[in-house]
Design an enzyme around this catalytic site. Structure first.
Site, mmCIF file in Angstrom:
data_model
loop_
_atom_site.group_PDB
_atom_site.id
_atom_site.type_symbol
_atom_site.label_atom_id
_atom_site.label_comp_id
_atom_site.label_asym_id
_atom_site.label_seq_id
_atom_site.Cartn_x
_atom_site.Cartn_y
_atom_site.Cartn_z
ATOM 1 N N PHE A 20 -9.564 -7.616 16.407
ATOM 2 C CA PHE A 20 -9.935 -6.288 16.993
ATOM 3 C C PHE A 20 -11.506 -5.839 17.117
ATOM 4 O O PHE A 20 -12.141 -6.068 16.046
ATOM 5 C CB PHE A 20 -9.308 -5.128 16.299
ATOM 6 C CG PHE A 20 -7.715 -5.471 16.086
ATOM 7 C CD1 PHE A 20 -6.942 -6.016 16.673
ATOM 8 C CD2 PHE A 20 -7.289 -5.473 14.573
ATOM 9 C CE1 PHE A 20 -5.712 -6.258 16.695
ATOM 10 C CE2 PHE A 20 -6.224 -5.812 14.328
ATOM 11 C CZ PHE A 20 -5.239 -6.346 15.277
ATOM 12 N N HIS A 40 0.769 -1.212 0.069
ATOM 13 C CA HIS A 40 -0.144 0.050 0.226
ATOM 14 C C HIS A 40 0.915 1.484 -0.206
ATOM 15 O O HIS A 40 1.682 1.221 0.816
ATOM 16 C CB HIS A 40 -0.753 -0.046 1.171
ATOM 17 C CG HIS A 40 -2.360 1.047 1.270
ATOM 18 N ND1 HIS A 40 -1.735 2.394 1.196
ATOM 19 C CD2 HIS A 40 -3.305 0.599 0.940
ATOM 20 C CE1 HIS A 40 -3.129 2.782 0.922
ATOM 21 N NE2 HIS A 40 -3.921 1.950 0.610
ATOM 22 N N ASP A 62 -13.838 -4.048 16.272
ATOM 23 C CA ASP A 62 -14.482 -3.088 15.570
ATOM 24 C C ASP A 62 -15.767 -3.247 15.620
ATOM 25 O O ASP A 62 -16.446 -4.313 15.570
ATOM 26 C CB ASP A 62 -13.972 -3.086 14.172
ATOM 27 C CG ASP A 62 -14.276 -1.536 13.372
ATOM 28 O OD1 ASP A 62 -13.716 -0.677 13.321
ATOM 29 O OD2 ASP A 62 -15.442 -2.097 12.889
#
Length: 343
Positions: free
Chosen positions: A298, A88, A300
């Site tokens: 995680f 990225h 989220d």
């Protein structure tokens, strides 16, 4: 554990076993480090009334995920699980930043990695950062803003800079994260400034203003590094209470450890390895964690949404009705009220 403990009527043999072998947050000091997140989740799971896990739904979801992985094997390569980090264009690389610069960038990035919510239904109307001829929204808008600031000579990843009330101001942050969309501003800029200021003080008082010193103190343990972050940095200390007991989430602390690991464990192209100094190699070796399996998914808010849609999570009728009613009320509320709610 004293011999007399076995005669105690309140003695819990299972808890003692878990403690002895490092399977809970209360592990013995000489046992393997653990974050305590799984122990917290297990306690909630064992006592939850309104949410349950469907074993049949879990099998179906696992099959769907496995099928998707088989359809795109290169995206899920076990040979180099962190290679995507360097791919990225916004992620920092050793070639651009050096080893210490990468640590500083990732540390800053995950200090600020929270709340990118927008009530604008059309993406073109959301807060966005213009960088390298492209508009970035959501999480990537923050990363792009950091990179742009460094390009413009603002030392936004320096803890010395964070501590300066004359230089690192709210107006400065507004400039760092200036939007390409009129009338839109990155959410919670004041709170983000407070997080940076607090982190600068902690680094000054405990780690000689150098995030690398936190990592080396972890002694090669991802779980210990998470615990150090939670112990010293209040902004990483996300917990809640369930049935009068503390539940650990530790979302961003775990993300920081995972990002650092991805950056240095498989994310360095072979061509860049020849440029490393002995000090660089020492820093990189600190990321050779032997317990990455201790980190959890995680929490989220989209995770339970997806698991519910996949049939893994089941809600009780009252909870399901409450969620749907909340969603309807949210959609009907004015945007100003919705923004306050998410903040």
């Amino acid at each position: 554990m004293a011999e007399g403990d076995y005669d105690n009527p309140t003695f819990d043999l299972l808890s003692a076993f878990k403690s002895r072998f490092g399977l809970s947050a209360d592990a013995a000091a000489d046992g393997p480090p653990t974050t305590g997140v799984l122990a917290s989740a297990e306690r909630v799971y064992d006592n939850s009334i309104d949410v349950s896990i469907s074993m049949a739904g879990t099998r179906i979801a696992a099959d769907r995920i496995w099928t998707a992985m088989q359809a795109a094997p290169s995206a899920y390569s076990a040979a180099s699980p962190n290679a995507a980090w360097a791919v990225h264009e916004l992620h920092p690389t050793v070639r651009e930043f050096g080893v210490r610069g990468c640590v500083d960038f990732v540390f800053t990035m995950d200090l600020l990695n929270f709340c990118f919510w927008s009530d604008e239904e059309v993406e073109q109307g959301r807060f966005a950062v213009e960088y390298r001829g492209q508009r970035w929204t959501g999480y990537w808008s923050m990363v792009a803003g950091l990179r742009r600031a460094l390009d413009e000579g603002v030392p936004i990843t320096s803890s010395d800079f964070w501590q300066s009330e004359e230089e690192c101001t709210l107006d400065c942050l507004k400039g760092v994260f200036r939007s390409a969309v009129d009338g839109q501003e990155m959410p919670l800029l004041k709170e983000r400034l407070e997080v940076l200021r607090e982190a600068g003080r902690v680094l000054y008082e405990n780690f000689s203003c150098n995030p690398v010193n936190i990592i080396t103190r972890s002694d090669g343990s991802a779980a210990r590094l998470v615990n150090l972050l939670v112990e010293h940095f209040p902004s990483f200390r996300d917990t809640t209470t369930y049935d009068e007991e503390r539940v650990k989430l530790l979302k961003r602390a775990q993300i920081l450890v995972a990002d650092l690991w991805a950056c240095f464990d498989g994310g360095i192209p072979p061509a860049d390895l020849d440029t490393l100094t002995i000090e660089d190699e020492d820093i990189i070796s600190a990321f050779d964690f032997d317990d990455m399996h201790e980190l959890t998914a995680f929490p989220d808010y989209r995770i339970p949404q997806m698991l519910h849609n996949l049939g893994v999570l089941s809600y009780s009728p009252p909870l399901d009705s409450a969620i749907r009613r909340k969603a309807r009320d949210h959609q009907a509320a004015p945007k100003s009220r919705r923004q306050r709610h998410h903040d």
